[in-house]
Write an enzyme that holds these catalytic residues in place. Structure first.
Site, PDB file in Angstrom:
ATOM      1  N   ASP B 346       0.918  -1.183   0.018  1.00  0.00           N
ATOM      2  CA  ASP B 346      -0.047   0.011   0.190  1.00  0.00           C
ATOM      3  C   ASP B 346       1.023   1.322  -0.085  1.00  0.00           C
ATOM      4  O   ASP B 346       1.670   1.392   0.697  1.00  0.00           O
ATOM      5  CB  ASP B 346      -0.780   0.058   1.180  1.00  0.00           C
ATOM      6  CG  ASP B 346      -1.889   0.945   1.325  1.00  0.00           C
ATOM      7  OD1 ASP B 346      -2.824   1.412   0.418  1.00  0.00           O
ATOM      8  OD2 ASP B 346      -1.934   1.716   2.266  1.00  0.00           O
ATOM      9  N   GLU B 383       1.882  -0.153  -4.943  1.00  0.00           N
ATOM     10  CA  GLU B 383       1.007   0.743  -5.206  1.00  0.00           C
ATOM     11  C   GLU B 383       1.818   1.883  -5.185  1.00  0.00           C
ATOM     12  O   GLU B 383       2.232   2.589  -4.333  1.00  0.00           O
ATOM     13  CB  GLU B 383      -0.017   0.813  -4.333  1.00  0.00           C
ATOM     14  CG  GLU B 383      -1.106   1.938  -4.762  1.00  0.00           C
ATOM     15  CD  GLU B 383      -2.067   2.336  -3.404  1.00  0.00           C
ATOM     16  OE1 GLU B 383      -3.206   2.550  -3.819  1.00  0.00           O
ATOM     17  OE2 GLU B 383      -1.711   2.166  -2.313  1.00  0.00           O
TER      18      GLU B 383
END
Lengths: 106, 690
Positions: B346, B383
């Site tokens: 993330d 990401e």
């Protein structure tokens, strides 16, 4: 006299009963160790759970311990467990290693 | 018992000896438990022991000075009943906020290496807020029987990823599982995943987090930290996701899930959050790191405040060597102990920031992960952006090893498929693996993780049912969540009973599925999209632990045609190695991929073009010649086209035509006209094979 192990022989019988919580489980674990010391005599190991009301992770670990140590040739049964008790075994996938029966059929 | 592990000292009733300094956290050793923790700034450390669930400790044992090696406090304590044990640490040291040193010896701290964390054992069960020690570590036993579980030996570009939330996947009664919203519930659904055909599941965060963090009530509805992007403990599976969490058996339940997935040929990827922690900023709680080495673990301003590149209050100082070791140790642990097949990071751009927050060209953490021996076969997916404005899609420091969530795939395909001008060229590049972004030589065949939807944003159904977001239920006046959704409601905002509107929505969904599953790279499907799951227009349901987020499995019956189409397309992808770039060339001299427009071999990338034709050629798994033609007409009018000429003994057959509603997949492919002409319906996708 053992609190849980009733009989050691070709068909060994363990009666699980009452509340097996973290404080009591070491007793069961010790009895499992004694039982495993005689594993050469054993062909079937049966845990009777019809009078078992509660089992904590420590108690489950004792069953797992017995299953793992006793050898692949010994069939291990869990008999008469209530749905609540059975759930705990199922959730963690431990039921897959055991033969689950309502009544011991041998 | 080994002789070298005999106790050497006593403290009150406790027997102990100097511990193993290299074993972070708590480990069972013969006769006792080894506790080890490091802090560069602490002047002293105490081990705090509790009986399970009790508020007051039953023992506080100071680490003797001789039990400290460098910055590591290590001690073996004997004869502990570890099944009934919860533990923490207290550290003393300097307090000088402006230098980021904030020791507080009154705080009991969670072990950063805790393998089991109690305190939130049952999801949503209100904790005792007056208890000063909320998150407690327990000692784990590693007696799980993996039954010879082995890694699945498929390559990364064979993956078809399915992104799911453990709780939301089966929490709704309609899921039909016994243990709703748990690892065990997910395990029950494995036959479904197998039927659908996906071979990789990616779970939203399952590291222990606190669902009560930031909890609020809006219009009588309790809002929680539902997604879980806020880690409390990096080594512990979320207890509240385990039906057996109340027995502290979450480790076994999660392992059982992984084992069963692997037995069924399904890999598992975890979404991991290393960019920040649940400790927040200067107003947040002391959970762990703040009281251990605040200025090591967090990126701080010169005044001692927390940089907020994550948008969540603090930023983990990932390129500090101590933190780097924690992250590396964490990932190794999950691979070695839980048999995890990959990780999605993330806001991964933060992992490449320097200790002062600036981006680095050669970040040691990312390099370490790329070349780590334990992580050698797992997929690492970034990401590749953060909330501090660092956007690295295409230039994330990858070392030939990292894949990325391809945000441009999502945006370009959404815009093209809804009919915007000037996107044909971009759409073609995305279908062909985005080599304009990811150089194939350096990045390999699996660098681009293609997706049109993910947990963050509209579901696929909502993408074609809502023009704008509807996040009122989140309580921020509809100001949260992205505004650049590139969605289109097909003429009516929200649910519709109009046949034509619903027909078009289903067609748009199938168009997206067809393109996603025939694009080069690694496709990712959001759980529930395969049966038209809706979030009622909410594109940011991070706090919605209710029907907005939970999959409604009744839709599976209602939208059976969508499910059947996804299933067909997944199987289609698997039948054709060309999509995995694993196929040898045909002997006819055709390029392995080529672009086409209305006329074969003439691709039109002009502003007004809304058509992309792609021919893939190669061999099937059985060595047969394989010709595939994908035609995507994003225009609202039908498009007459000519397919490329085939070798003399071959003819094109239509296998898929999304213009045909419930009959979009042909049971028997049907031959097209001898002159290779075809009329592609308005806003439709065709797939022809030969």
């Amino acid at each position: 006299m053992a609190k849980y192990v009733q009989e050691i022989g070709e068909v060994s019988k363990v009666k699980l009963h009452g509340h097996i919580d973290a404080s009591i489980a070491p007793e069961l674990m010790n009895e499992m160790k004694d039982l495993i010391a005689r594993k050469d005599e054993i062909k079937k190991l049966v845990f009777f759970a019809d009078e078992l009301e509660y089992v904590a992770s420590a108690g489950i670990r004792a069953v797992v311990f017995a299953k793992q140590k006793i050898g692949a040739n010994v069939q291990v049964y869990l008999v008469g467990a209530s749905d609540v008790i059975l759930d705990v075994f199922k959730l963690t996938g431990i039921d897959k290693f055991l033969t689950i029966q309502d009544k011991f059929e041998g | 018992m080994r002789i070298d592990l005999h106790p050497t000292d006593t403290y009150g009733e406790f027997k102990m000896r100097p511990g193993l300094v290299l074993a972070n956290g708590a480990h069972l050793v013969p006769g006792g438990v080894n506790f080890s923790i490091y802090s560069s700034g602490a002047t002293s450390c105490e081990l705090v022991l509790f009986h399970s669930g009790e508020r007051e400790p039953y023992a506080v044992i100071p680490f003797p000075e001789g039990y400290r090696v460098g910055a590591v406090f290590a001690m073996i304590v004997y004869d502990l009943d570890f099944e009934d044990l919860e533990y923490g640490f207290r550290m003393d040291g300097e307090y000088d906020f402006s230098r980021g040193v904030i020791f507080d010896k009154t705080k009991t701290l969670l072990d950063p290496y805790a393998k089991i964390i109690t305190g939130r054992n049952v999801w949503g069960e209100e904790p005792d807020w007056t208890n000063p020690f909320q998150y407690r570590a327990k000692v784990v036993m590693n007696d799980f029987d993996w039954e010879g579980d082995e890694p699945i030996r498929s390559t990364h570009n064979e993956m078809i990823i399915y992104e799911a939330h453990v709780r939301g996947f089966t929490k709704d009664e309609s899921s039909g599982v016994k243990y709703n919203g748990t690892y065990a519930g997910l395990r029950e659904k494995i036959p479904y995943l197998k039927d659908l055909g996906v071979n990789t599941i990616e779970l939203l965060p399952i590291f222990e987090f606190d669902e009560f963090e930031g909890a609020r009530e809006v219009n009588g509805q309790k809002l929680m930290n539902y997604w879980g992007y806020s880690t409390v403990g990096f080594f512990a599976p979320k207890a509240g996701y385990a039906a057996s969490g109340k027995y502290s058996m979450q480790v076994d339940e999660f392992k059982s899930l992984v084992k069963e997935l692997h037995k069924n040929g399904i890999k598992i990827i975890l979404d991991v959050v290393f960019n920040h922690t649940a400790e927040g900023n200067e107003y947040g709680p002391y959970i762990s790191f703040k009281g251990i080495d605040n200025n090591y673990y967090y990126i701080l301003t010169p005044e001692g405040y927390y940089y907020n590149f994550s948008g969540c209050g603090n930023t983990l100082n990932c390129n500090n060597p101590v933190v780097r070791n924690l992250i590396l140790g964490c990932l190794r642990y999950w691979v070695a102990t839980f048999h995890i097949d990959g990780f999605r990071f993330d806001l991964a751009a933060i992992l490449g920031r320097n200790q002062d927050g600036s981006p680095m060209s050669n970040p040691p953490l990312l390099e370490s992960l790329a070349f780590d021996p334990v992580l050698k076969d797992v997929i690492l997916i970034a990401e590749a952006w953060d909330a501090g404005g660092l956007y690295q899609v295409g230039n994330f420091p990858a070392y030939g090893r990292w894949a990325e969530w391809n945000g441009r795939y999502r945006d370009d395909m959404r815009r093209f498929l809804k009919g915007e001008d000037g996107l044909a060229g971009a759409a073609a590049a995305r279908i062909l693996g985005s080599e304009d972004i990811y150089d194939r030589y350096w990045r390999g065949d699996a660098a681009s993780v293609n997706f049109i939807t993910c947990h963050d944003g509209f579901t696929l159904y909502d993408l074609y049912a809502y023009n704008g977001k509807h996040n009122e239920a989140n309580g921020w006046g509809n100001s949260d969540g992205g505004n650049d959704n590139h969605s289109w409601n097909c003429g009516w905002e929200g649910e519709s009973t109009d046949y034509g509107t619903n027909f078009l929505r289903h067609k748009m969904i199938k168009n997206a599925a067809a393109v996603l599953l025939t694009s080069l790279g690694v496709p990712m499907i959001l759980a529930g999209d395969e049966f038209g799951n809706t979030q009622y227009g909410n594109n940011n349901p991070y706090c919605q632990d209710n029907k907005i987020s939970w999959l409604d499995w009744n839709d599976l019956e209602k939208n059976k045609d969508i499910y059947n189409f996804f299933k067909y397309m997944i199987a289609f992808r698997k039948r054709h190695p060309v999509f995995m770039r694993k196929s040898p060339a045909t002997p006819y001299g055709y390029p392995m991929t080529s672009l086409h427009g209305g006329d074969a071999w003439r691709f039109d990338r002009s502003e007004g073009s809304h058509y992309v034709g792609v021919m893939f050629t190669g061999k099937t798994k059985d060595g047969e010649d394989d010709f595939i033609y994908l035609g995507v007409n994003a225009h609202w009018d039908a498009k007459p086209i000519f397919l490329p000429e085939l070798p003399a003994d071959k003819t094109w057959k239509v296998e898929v035509n999304t213009d045909l509603g419930e009959n979009a997949c042909y049971e028997t492919p049907c031959e097209i006209a001898a002159n290779n002409s075809f009329l592609v319906g308005p806003r439709s996708v065709i797939i022809c094979t030969a």
